[in-house]
Design a protein around this motif. Sequence first.
Motif, PDB file in Angstrom:
ATOM      1  N   GLY A   1       9.665  -1.474  -6.434  1.00  0.00           N
ATOM      2  CA  GLY A   1       9.316  -0.102  -6.107  1.00  0.00           C
ATOM      3  C   GLY A   1      10.207   0.417  -5.015  1.00  0.00           C
ATOM      4  O   GLY A   1      11.334  -0.051  -4.824  1.00  0.00           O
TER       5      GLY A   1
ATOM      6  N   GLU B   1       0.845  -1.189   0.000  1.00  0.00           N
ATOM      7  CA  GLU B   1       0.000   0.000   0.000  1.00  0.00           C
ATOM      8  C   GLU B   1       0.884   1.245   0.000  1.00  0.00           C
ATOM      9  O   GLU B   1       1.789   1.386   0.822  1.00  0.00           O
ATOM     10  CB  GLU B   1      -0.923  -0.006   1.221  1.00  0.00           C
ATOM     11  N   LYS B   2       0.581   2.147  -0.932  1.00  0.00           N
ATOM     12  CA  LYS B   2       1.380   3.376  -1.073  1.00  0.00           C
ATOM     13  C   LYS B   2       1.237   4.290   0.139  1.00  0.00           C
ATOM     14  O   LYS B   2       2.180   4.968   0.540  1.00  0.00           O
ATOM     15  CB  LYS B   2       0.960   4.104  -2.346  1.00  0.00           C
TER      16      LYS B   2
ATOM     17  N   HIS C   1       4.601   1.617   0.701  1.00  0.00           N
ATOM     18  CA  HIS C   1       5.294   0.829  -0.326  1.00  0.00           C
ATOM     19  C   HIS C   1       4.677   1.162  -1.690  1.00  0.00           C
ATOM     20  O   HIS C   1       3.573   0.703  -2.000  1.00  0.00           O
ATOM     21  CB  HIS C   1       5.175  -0.667  -0.045  1.00  0.00           C
ATOM     22  N   GLU C   2       5.384   1.951  -2.464  1.00  0.00           N
ATOM     23  CA  GLU C   2       4.890   2.350  -3.786  1.00  0.00           C
ATOM     24  C   GLU C   2       5.503   1.468  -4.863  1.00  0.00           C
ATOM     25  O   GLU C   2       6.724   1.427  -5.040  1.00  0.00           O
ATOM     26  CB  GLU C   2       5.225   3.812  -4.066  1.00  0.00           C
TER      27      GLU C   2
ATOM     28  N   THR D   1      -5.120  -0.872  -7.420  1.00  0.00           N
ATOM     29  CA  THR D   1      -4.565   0.453  -7.085  1.00  0.00           C
ATOM     30  C   THR D   1      -5.580   1.582  -7.173  1.00  0.00           C
ATOM     31  O   THR D   1      -5.241   2.746  -6.933  1.00  0.00           O
ATOM     32  CB  THR D   1      -3.384   0.762  -8.013  1.00  0.00           C
TER      33      THR D   1
ATOM     34  N   THR E   1       6.434   0.644  -8.586  1.00  0.00           N
ATOM     35  CA  THR E   1       6.724   1.445  -9.778  1.00  0.00           C
ATOM     36  C   THR E   1       6.895   0.604 -11.033  1.00  0.00           C
ATOM     37  O   THR E   1       6.910   1.153 -12.132  1.00  0.00           O
ATOM     38  CB  THR E   1       7.995   2.287  -9.566  1.00  0.00           C
TER      39      THR E   1
ATOM     40  N   ASN F   1      -5.192   4.363 -11.551  1.00  0.00           N
ATOM     41  CA  ASN F   1      -3.776   4.356 -11.168  1.00  0.00           C
ATOM     42  C   ASN F   1      -3.074   3.152 -11.792  1.00  0.00           C
ATOM     43  O   ASN F   1      -2.830   2.136 -11.129  1.00  0.00           O
ATOM     44  CB  ASN F   1      -3.645   4.295  -9.640  1.00  0.00           C
TER      45      ASN F   1
ATOM     46  N   ASP G   1      10.217   2.538  -0.861  1.00  0.00           N
ATOM     47  CA  ASP G   1       9.535   3.082   0.306  1.00  0.00           C
ATOM     48  C   ASP G   1       9.305   4.575   0.077  1.00  0.00           C
ATOM     49  O   ASP G   1      10.221   5.302  -0.301  1.00  0.00           O
ATOM     50  CB  ASP G   1      10.379   2.860   1.563  1.00  0.00           C
ATOM     51  N   VAL G   2       8.079   5.040   0.296  1.00  0.00           N
ATOM     52  CA  VAL G   2       7.721   6.424   0.015  1.00  0.00           C
ATOM     53  C   VAL G   2       8.570   7.399   0.825  1.00  0.00           C
ATOM     54  O   VAL G   2       8.946   8.468   0.329  1.00  0.00           O
ATOM     55  CB  VAL G   2       6.224   6.654   0.292  1.00  0.00           C
TER      56      VAL G   2
END
Length: 443
Positions: free
Chosen positions: A92, A32-33, A78-79, A112, A81, A245, A94-95
Amino acid sequence: MKVVIIGGDAAGMSAAMEIVRNNKSAHIVVLEKGDIYSYGQCGLPYVINGKVPNTEELIARDVEEFRSKYDIDARIFHEVTAIDTKLQKVSGHDVNSKEPFEFVYDKLLIATGAAPSMPRLENADLKGIHMIKTIPQMNKLMEQLPNVKHVTVVGGGYIGLEVVETVRERGLDVRLIHQGSQLMSVLDPELAKIIYEEAISKGVDVLLNEETIGFEGEQVVEAIRTKTGTYPTELVIVATGVRPNTQFATGFAKLENGALIVNGKMETSIANVYAAGDCASHYNRLKQQDDYLPLGTTANKQGRIAGLNIAGFNQKFNGIVGTSILKFFDLQIGMTGLTNDTADKSNALIEAYVMEVNDIASYYPHPSKMKLRMLVEQQSRKLVGLQIVGKHGVDKRIDVFATALYNEMTFEELLDLDLAYAPPFSGVWDALMQVPKRYGKKD
């Protein structure tokens, strides 16, 4: 089995719970972002007027519950990419720390959702310009609302109208700017006029046919500029639609707007990858083609189907008929099925029945009028669509008609339905059955 789910809200966690219940050997990782799981996005506007006390009330289950009670490896910030569908891994960062990560999967679910779309407007980075799709966005808005007296809302669709209502009920002055010639562009103009009149009667300053081009101010927004004028304001809420998204998901079959095309099992065009919710296509039973109508109900249902299939079942999502409802001050606005525009594209001859009927028996105290517009296919007599605007009883009629649409009923079969009747709830002929022309042409 290693299952990776991208997205920790409606579709993603509906799927996760079905996997937990039905496949005990599955190891589930959710990426999850943000840091908030499973919340009711549709309730966000009602935080503004206090009907929902705070945004925490909208959270169904927090991340710790998924971890401790259901043994789900639920990550936050956690995004994702990129997806390598050949090696079956997602990557991806870590934001916050920007630290990279990779996870391999046997089955992958993309859930998403969608993000609010900000048009390309001048000075859109000024403080005081908001969009409200997430809890953090709403919290930021609520920090500033107590300090303003005038709000401008851009967009006259579902979210725009809900925000206009709740801001006005908070006691603030509201201006609504809409690019189109009527509010709720999907409605028949005759019904949309009722919504416009309701807004005016509640003290909303409505500007139609106004294309927004930018904002003015030093650091904080002070005015909004359209092609025809400049209007002072202290805060702006932009509600001009959403986009899926899916930018990170390359190589997949998509709709024009970027939504991932899925089949009835929620499978994408690439093996072992599923998609569900606002980032995916939604099969429309009436159009008989993939469509995009992002709603929380559909997201949860698609997530459930995806989860069951990932867990080893063979389930199918049978599609939507396009049902929605909206409260706007004293009005209920409901619709299901096709509109005039979408029906015209089917090349079928459509008859439209427009009526003004009572919601309850006319002799019972306090009946109120509903404006109803029903579409029927001329030759087959199959039901095509329904729109209703009224003060009471809209939800009941829309749900009945949506059920009839789902089951491909004809106009005459609708008249034969055994619906609940008592004077406080309906006339002896329900509102749906009061169409002046009761039957098709005789042979």
